[in-house]
Design a protein around this motif. Structure first.
Motif, short mmCIF file in Angstrom:
data_model
loop_
_atom_site.label_atom_id
_atom_site.label_comp_id
_atom_site.label_asym_id
_atom_site.label_seq_id
_atom_site.Cartn_x
_atom_site.Cartn_y
_atom_site.Cartn_z
N PRO A 18 40.36 2.45 51.47
CA PRO A 18 40.51 3.86 51.84
C PRO A 18 42.17 4.90 51.39
O PRO A 18 42.93 3.81 52.07
CB PRO A 18 40.67 4.19 53.27
N ALA A 19 42.52 5.76 51.21
CA ALA A 19 43.29 6.52 51.33
C ALA A 19 44.58 5.67 49.65
O ALA A 19 45.55 6.25 49.29
CB ALA A 19 44.17 6.35 52.38
N VAL A 20 43.39 4.34 49.40
CA VAL A 20 44.49 4.34 48.23
C VAL A 20 43.75 4.02 46.70
O VAL A 20 42.53 3.41 46.48
CB VAL A 20 44.77 2.73 48.09
#
Length: 79
Positions: A18-20
């Protein structure tokens, strides 16, 4: 009919955690470029991708050193 989670596809970006996100053209800490499925070194990348309108796109024109037609290899050898 079975519902199956989508398989990994060749996409312009993928989420590893998540978020990468990795996007085509991103570089790792060794300078390799992400092509959506593999890390590619600079020489490979330079021959296959180019910057266009602020994003990466695949090159469609083959480079002069990629492939040669066989009948061009015997210039001047007329029998």
């Amino acid at each position: 009919m079975m519902l199956v989670a989508p398989a990994i596809v060749h996409a312009s970006e993928i989420t590893l955690v998540p978020a990468v996100k990795l996007q085509i053209g991103d570089q790792d800490n060794r300078g390799n470029y992400w092509d959506g499925g593999n890390w590619r070194d600079h020489d490979w990348w330079d021959h296959h991708y180019e910057r266009y309108n602020n994003h990466w796109r695949a090159r469609y024109e083959p480079h002069h050193d990629d492939h040669h037609d066989d009948h061009h290899d015997n210039h001047g050898h007329h029998h």
